[in-house]
Design an enzyme around this catalytic site. Structure first.
Site, PDB file in Angstrom:
ATOM      1  N   THR A 127      14.133  -3.600  -1.106  1.00 34.09           N
ATOM      2  CA  THR A 127      14.517  -2.584  -0.499  1.00 34.09           C
ATOM      3  C   THR A 127      16.195  -2.318  -0.622  1.00 34.09           C
ATOM      4  O   THR A 127      16.658  -3.197  -0.242  1.00 34.09           O
ATOM      5  CB  THR A 127      13.967  -2.665   0.916  1.00 34.09           C
ATOM      6  OG1 THR A 127      12.525  -2.976   1.087  1.00 34.09           O
ATOM      7  CG2 THR A 127      14.437  -1.346   1.845  1.00 34.09           C
ATOM      8  N   THR A 170       0.853  -1.316  -0.031  1.00 33.66           N
ATOM      9  CA  THR A 170       0.135  -0.110   0.033  1.00 33.66           C
ATOM     10  C   THR A 170       0.936   1.381  -0.116  1.00 33.66           C
ATOM     11  O   THR A 170       0.132   2.483   0.015  1.00 33.66           O
ATOM     12  CB  THR A 170      -1.118   0.154   1.307  1.00 33.66           C
ATOM     13  OG1 THR A 170      -0.162  -0.202   2.408  1.00 33.66           O
ATOM     14  CG2 THR A 170      -1.909  -1.191   0.973  1.00 33.66           C
ATOM     15  N   GLY A 171       2.466   1.151   0.209  1.00 33.35           N
ATOM     16  CA  GLY A 171       3.065   2.268  -0.244  1.00 33.35           C
ATOM     17  C   GLY A 171       3.076   2.710  -1.515  1.00 33.35           C
ATOM     18  O   GLY A 171       2.835   2.195  -2.541  1.00 33.35           O
ATOM     19  N   LYS A 172       3.869   3.985  -1.634  1.00 30.49           N
ATOM     20  CA  LYS A 172       3.942   4.461  -3.014  1.00 30.49           C
ATOM     21  C   LYS A 172       4.668   3.535  -3.952  1.00 30.49           C
ATOM     22  O   LYS A 172       4.067   2.945  -5.038  1.00 30.49           O
ATOM     23  CB  LYS A 172       4.538   5.771  -3.066  1.00 30.49           C
ATOM     24  CG  LYS A 172       4.731   6.568  -4.269  1.00 30.49           C
ATOM     25  CD  LYS A 172       5.208   7.868  -4.247  1.00 30.49           C
ATOM     26  CE  LYS A 172       5.453   8.471  -5.651  1.00 30.49           C
ATOM     27  NZ  LYS A 172       5.950   9.990  -5.581  1.00 30.49           N
ATOM     28  N   THR A 173       5.617   2.904  -3.548  1.00 33.22           N
ATOM     29  CA  THR A 173       6.614   1.913  -4.376  1.00 33.22           C
ATOM     30  C   THR A 173       6.061   0.745  -4.674  1.00 33.22           C
ATOM     31  O   THR A 173       5.912   0.187  -5.614  1.00 33.22           O
ATOM     32  CB  THR A 173       7.981   1.919  -3.736  1.00 33.22           C
ATOM     33  OG1 THR A 173       8.704   3.222  -3.486  1.00 33.22           O
ATOM     34  CG2 THR A 173       8.797   1.080  -4.557  1.00 33.22           C
ATOM     35  N   LYS A 231      -3.513  -1.367   7.463  1.00 35.47           N
ATOM     36  CA  LYS A 231      -4.353  -1.195   6.511  1.00 35.47           C
ATOM     37  C   LYS A 231      -5.093  -2.554   6.233  1.00 35.47           C
ATOM     38  O   LYS A 231      -5.702  -2.835   5.134  1.00 35.47           O
ATOM     39  CB  LYS A 231      -3.882  -0.758   5.334  1.00 35.47           C
ATOM     40  CG  LYS A 231      -3.043   0.429   5.334  1.00 35.47           C
ATOM     41  CD  LYS A 231      -3.327   1.356   4.213  1.00 35.47           C
ATOM     42  CE  LYS A 231      -2.712   2.836   4.480  1.00 35.47           C
ATOM     43  NZ  LYS A 231      -2.524   3.576   3.198  1.00 35.47           N
ATOM     44  N   GLU A 272      30.469  -8.281  -9.756  1.00 36.91           N
ATOM     45  CA  GLU A 272      31.117  -6.989  -9.638  1.00 36.91           C
ATOM     46  C   GLU A 272      32.167  -7.291  -8.493  1.00 36.91           C
ATOM     47  O   GLU A 272      32.266  -8.189  -7.866  1.00 36.91           O
ATOM     48  CB  GLU A 272      30.091  -5.945  -9.224  1.00 36.91           C
ATOM     49  CG  GLU A 272      29.385  -6.092  -7.873  1.00 36.91           C
ATOM     50  CD  GLU A 272      28.022  -5.306  -8.009  1.00 36.91           C
ATOM     51  OE1 GLU A 272      27.704  -4.569  -8.817  1.00 36.91           O
ATOM     52  OE2 GLU A 272      27.770  -4.897  -6.601  1.00 36.91           O
ATOM     53  N   HIS A 292      27.312  -0.371  -5.094  1.00 35.09           N
ATOM     54  CA  HIS A 292      26.627  -1.166  -4.084  1.00 35.09           C
ATOM     55  C   HIS A 292      27.060  -1.304  -2.868  1.00 35.09           C
ATOM     56  O   HIS A 292      28.553  -1.050  -2.693  1.00 35.09           O
ATOM     57  CB  HIS A 292      26.410  -2.494  -4.664  1.00 35.09           C
ATOM     58  CG  HIS A 292      25.418  -2.776  -5.541  1.00 35.09           C
ATOM     59  ND1 HIS A 292      25.486  -3.659  -6.801  1.00 35.09           N
ATOM     60  CD2 HIS A 292      24.122  -2.099  -5.823  1.00 35.09           C
ATOM     61  CE1 HIS A 292      24.082  -3.573  -7.501  1.00 35.09           C
ATOM     62  NE2 HIS A 292      23.480  -2.710  -6.944  1.00 35.09           N
ATOM     63  N   TYR A 297      19.491  -5.982 -16.719  1.00 33.10           N
ATOM     64  CA  TYR A 297      18.498  -5.417 -17.900  1.00 33.10           C
ATOM     65  C   TYR A 297      19.413  -5.285 -19.295  1.00 33.10           C
ATOM     66  O   TYR A 297      18.872  -5.796 -20.233  1.00 33.10           O
ATOM     67  CB  TYR A 297      18.024  -4.011 -17.534  1.00 33.10           C
ATOM     68  CG  TYR A 297      17.505  -3.814 -16.294  1.00 33.10           C
ATOM     69  CD1 TYR A 297      16.694  -4.923 -15.584  1.00 33.10           C
ATOM     70  CD2 TYR A 297      17.225  -2.702 -15.543  1.00 33.10           C
ATOM     71  CE1 TYR A 297      16.347  -4.645 -14.267  1.00 33.10           C
ATOM     72  CE2 TYR A 297      16.925  -2.338 -14.141  1.00 33.10           C
ATOM     73  CZ  TYR A 297      16.404  -3.514 -13.598  1.00 33.10           C
ATOM     74  OH  TYR A 297      15.782  -3.322 -12.386  1.00 33.10           O
TER      75      TYR A 297
END
Length: 291
Positions: free
Chosen positions: A100, A17-20, A46, A212, A250, A162
């Site tokens: 996160t 329910t958060g924006k992200t 919620k 990496e 990172h 990607y």
């Protein structure tokens, strides 16, 4: 066939329910079988509400018992994200994917210790997630660049995942499953864990591995590949020009004590039979050349 997730996976979103969480849950719902696969959200403040028709529960345990979800994706803010992982582990979910970024190392050390001996697998934190093309995506990767196929992808870097996928797709090489394991120093599944799953997956013919600087995970994976892998593996290591002692992007990408350099990783991987490109624009072409 695929690894970790497919069209039969049932998923809950912690922090839906958060924006992200809202944005990326909507994107996942619109991809392939997402509408059937995402069945629950979790937010104790919620509970009882719905988002995009998906019920929100107070706890992971309640969401699992009510909907049968066995996988969770986490978009909870960093100060509370490790506790969200802990809750999913306590509920004995099969898999937790933590998107996160910025979780304190101390929090993750505690969480990793609590996970010892438990059944739950963790991908991340600070990762793009997992996608089995044309079946299900759980995370923040752009679905449109993926194509169904037989190349496995495992990467510490989200954006390089990607890039690798886009190159493969452009060359007509689809993917079986793509796993972004995340770039934090303390994380869940390593390259080796994912490579073992790809080795046993009948739908995977070859693996593209992106690493990496920092740590020794790539070297450990390479030594296992030399002894056990039955399929061709190609690789790319980011950070060749990184100066020692400077963290690059990172949390886990830092050369410390003379260990974890890109050249060291490349040398070990090549000695173990993994074909390496030093040009990130050539990852797809190298994969195609070894098939």
């Amino acid at each position: 066939m695929a690894i970790l997730i497919d069209r039969n996976t049932r998923v809950m979103t912690q922090g839906m329910t958060g924006k992200t969480g809202q944005f990326h849950t909507q994107q996942c719902l619109q991809y392939a079988n997402g509408r059937d696969c995402f069945v629950a959200g979790v937010n104790p403040k919620k509970a009882g509400e719905k988002f995009e028709g998906i019920p929100v529960f107070a706890t992971v345990q309640e969401a699992r018992q009510t909907t049968g979800a066995t996988v969770s994706v986490i978009y909870v803010p960093a100060p509370f994200a490790a506790s969200a992982i802990d809750e999913a582990v306590e509920a004995e979910l099969d898999l937790v994917i933590c998107i996160t970024e910025g979780i304190p190392v101390r929090d993750m050390l505690r969480t990793r210790a609590r996970m010892l001996g438990r059944k739950t697998l963790l991908v991340g934190p600070n990762c793009p997630g997992i996608i089995t093309p044309d079946e299900l995506k759980i995370g923040i990767m752009p679905g449109a660049i993926h194509r169904k196929g037989r190349i496995g992808v495992v990467s510490r870097s989200g954006t390089l995942t990607y890039e690798a996928v886009a190159q493969l797709s452009e060359l007509g090489l689809g993917q079986s499953t793509c796993v972004g394991i995340g770039g934090d120093a303390i994380n869940g599944l390593k390259h080796l864990d994912v490579m073992q799953l790809f080795n046993e997956d009948d739908a995977t013919e070859g693996v593209l591995m992106v690493g990496e600087i920092g740590g020794s995970d790539e070297e450990e994976c390479a030594r296992w590949v030399k002894q056990h892998m039955r399929k061709p593996v190609v690789g790319f290591i980011a950070g060749v020009t990184a100066p020692p002692g400077k963290r690059m992007g990172h949390a886990g990408a830092i050369i410390a004590g003379g260990k974890g350099t890109a050249q060291e990783k490349i040398t070990v991987m090549e000695e173990c039979g993994i074909r390496i490109t030093r040009n990130p624009a050539e990852m797809g072409k190298l994969m195609k050349s070894v098939l």
